[in-house]
Every structure is written in C-alpha cells, then in structure tokens.
Design an enzyme around this catalytic site. Structure first.
Site, PDB file in Angstrom:
ATOM      1  N   SER A 159       0.848  -1.187   0.000  1.00 63.45           N
ATOM      2  CA  SER A 159       0.000   0.000   0.000  1.00 63.45           C
ATOM      3  C   SER A 159       0.889   1.244   0.000  1.00 63.45           C
ATOM      4  CB  SER A 159      -0.882   0.002   1.259  1.00 63.45           C
ATOM      5  OG  SER A 159      -1.455   1.266   1.497  1.00 63.45           O
ATOM      6  N   TYR A 184       0.864  -0.154  10.826  1.00 60.97           N
ATOM      7  CA  TYR A 184       0.404  -0.522   9.476  1.00 60.97           C
ATOM      8  C   TYR A 184       1.480  -0.177   8.456  1.00 60.97           C
ATOM      9  CZ  TYR A 184      -2.492  -0.606   5.249  1.00 60.97           C
ATOM     10  OH  TYR A 184      -3.004  -0.875   3.987  1.00 60.97           O
TER      11      TYR A 184
END
Length: 317
Positions: A159, A184
């Site tokens: 991502s 994350y």
C-alpha cells in the site's frame, strides 16, 4: 540500473481486473489468493477464475468463504496470525502434489487496535508480513515446480501506507508504545521488502515477485476504523458515501495485483513496486511512487534474515 521506472503499460487508474486479463488464457494455471473471498481478494478470485485459472482460497473464515465463492474456487482454512495454521495449510496443499503458478498475498489487516498474536508479535506485522513470509517459504516446493513449467509469480499486496513507516529495527513489536498507523506502515513496508528479496532469491529458479499499491478502495479492510475517522480523512461523508474522487471500485482495485500476477508486459522484471497497473517511480516526497527505503536490497535481505529467525522457516536457508 534500477528497473523501478514506468514501462508504458497502457493501463491506468481506471483499469479493471477484467481489462488487464483481456486476451490472457489462464487455463491450466493454479493460483493461491489469501483472503480471496472479500473485498479486492474476491474480485481477484473472480477475474482469475473467469480467465480459466484454478483458484485456491485459504481463508480464516472458510465457511463464509465457501458460501460466498460457491464453485468459483477451492477453499481451505488458514489463519495468517498462526504459524501452526500456516504450516497445516501448506502441508495439506503440498500433499496434493500440485504445483503453483501464482501466489497473491492479498489478505491483511489495517490500523487495528493493539493486538498480540503467536508468541506476542504485533498483529499487523505478524499477519500482513510474517504469516505470508512463512506461507510462501513453506509452499516453495510447489511454487518452484510451477516455475519449472514456465515461470511463477508471487504478488505481495502492499500500500502507499508503506510511506507511514520504515522498518523499526529497534522495536519491531512496538513494545515502546503503539501507534496503529505506524504499525500498518511498517507492515506494508515489510510487504515490499519481502518481494524485493524473494525476487532476488527466486529469479534464477524462474520465480519473480512484485509488490504493489492497489489504490484507495472502501472494503472490509477498514473494519477497524471508526466512521468519524474516515469522515475526518475525507474518505466518506456523514452518510457513509465515498467522497474521495481518487478512490477505486473493487474491480479497479483488484486490477494491479491481477496485472502483476499475469501480464506478459512484466516478463523479465521483478522485485519492483507497482501502482495503477504500472511500474511506479521512486519518490521521496508526497508524489506518487515508492519510498527508497522500501526497495533497498540491503534492508530486504536484513528483513528476510529477521523473518526467518522469527518464524523458523526459510526455504533458502
């Protein structure tokens, strides 16, 4: 010279998984798609199956997966947060004697509350990275067998979230204070570095690896976020409707991972980061692209060594 430059694919932000598969016949190919029954994973499974591939979906909720997929894919059980579960799935698959042409490490969690799994690992790093690391290494005999039949690809779904954090070498497990977005970010950086090192180790055997940003898409990945948080980000309005014009549909969001897994345009390439069905440029500012630390070969090798020590699994050890 770095291969991390655009190649002029002809595809882009609005391309769908079906678009990038036009004219590609996957009959006789076997693909494993983790989390292939929800969000982008479901669209990926649909597109690959439509193109003729046999798709295996290892799922944390196998009953739900079977209900959603019907006869579209073969479903098995897998919890990426458990090394025992990863080992059990891999052993069952290897016992079937089949080779693997495509692995798409699609499953993941995002910005979850602080959670510990296994021997106390931070859950996002453990699930998004370590679980997939162990899975691919345990499946290596089947993947390398697939490569012998004409090449195999491993696709690591990362991502732009990788921009939130490099690897925290001195505190991988966030023992010194937890931040859900930094955790994350570290996990997504790990996804990229994994592909860099796997490609370096596997390319001589015919296995190429890619990492990618699928785009911004509203899917169950956001399940840990409060509605107000997404409103504050400008993702949705107060009624829950998507606001960001850059967001993609799930069909568009699945396109880059399907392109990575199947496109002949990527023949001879590997270890690169993709976005919008294109090889991304390297970027050190707010521009689109991949951060230099996420594709650094020395960091990739270091993370591989650490991951092998943590999981006790290394197909190349």
């Amino acid at each position: 010279m770095s291969a991390q430059h655009k190649i002029g694919s002809g595809f882009g932000h609005d391309s769908t998984a079906d678009d990038v598969l036009a004219g590609i016949d996957l009959t006789g190919k076997l693909a494993i798609v983790t989390g292939g029954y929800s969000g982008l994973g479901l669209e990926t499974t649909k597109a690959l199956a439509k193109a003729g591939a046999q798709v295996v979906v290892p799922a944390r909720r196998p009953d739900a997966a079977r209900e959603l997929l019907g006869d579209l894919a073969e479903v098995d059980e897998l919890d990426l947060g458990s090394l025992e579960s990863v080992k059990a799935f891999a052993e069952r698959f290897l016992a079937s004697g089949r080779s693997v042409d495509i692995v798409i490490d699609n499953a993941g969690i995002m910005a979850s509350p602080e959670t510990r799994v296994g021997p106390g690992w931070e859950a996002q790093f453990a699930t998004n990275h370590l679980g997939h690391f162990a899975l691919v290494n345990r499946l290596w005999p089947a993947i390398s067998a697939g490569a012998a039949d004409g090449g195999a690809r491993v696709v690591s779904v990362s991502s732009t979230g990788h921009r939130r954090s490099d690897i925290r070498w001195d505190d991988l497990e966030f023992r010194l204070g937890y931040d859900k977005w930094e955790a994350y970010g570290q996990a997504k950086t790990a996804n990229v570095l994994f592909a860099v090192q796997l490609d370096a180790l596997g390319k001589d055997s015919g296995v190429r690896a890619f990492a990618l940003h699928p785009g911004g898409i509203l899917t169950p990945l956001q399940r840990h976020l409060e509605k107000q948080e997404m409103v504050d980000f400008g993702w949705i309005d107060e009624d829950g409707n998507a606001l960001n014009p850059a967001f993609k549909s799930p069909e568009q969001g699945a396109a880059t991972q399907v392109w990575a897994a199947t496109s002949p345009q990527l023949d001879g390439l590997g270890g690169v980061f993709l976005e919008d069905c294109e090889v991304a440029e390297v970027s050190s500012d707010e521009a689109p692209g991949v951060r230099p630390y996420a594709i650094d070969p020395a960091a990739a090798e270091r993370l591989w060594t650490v991951s092998a020590q943590l999981t006790g699994v290394n197909a190349f050890g």
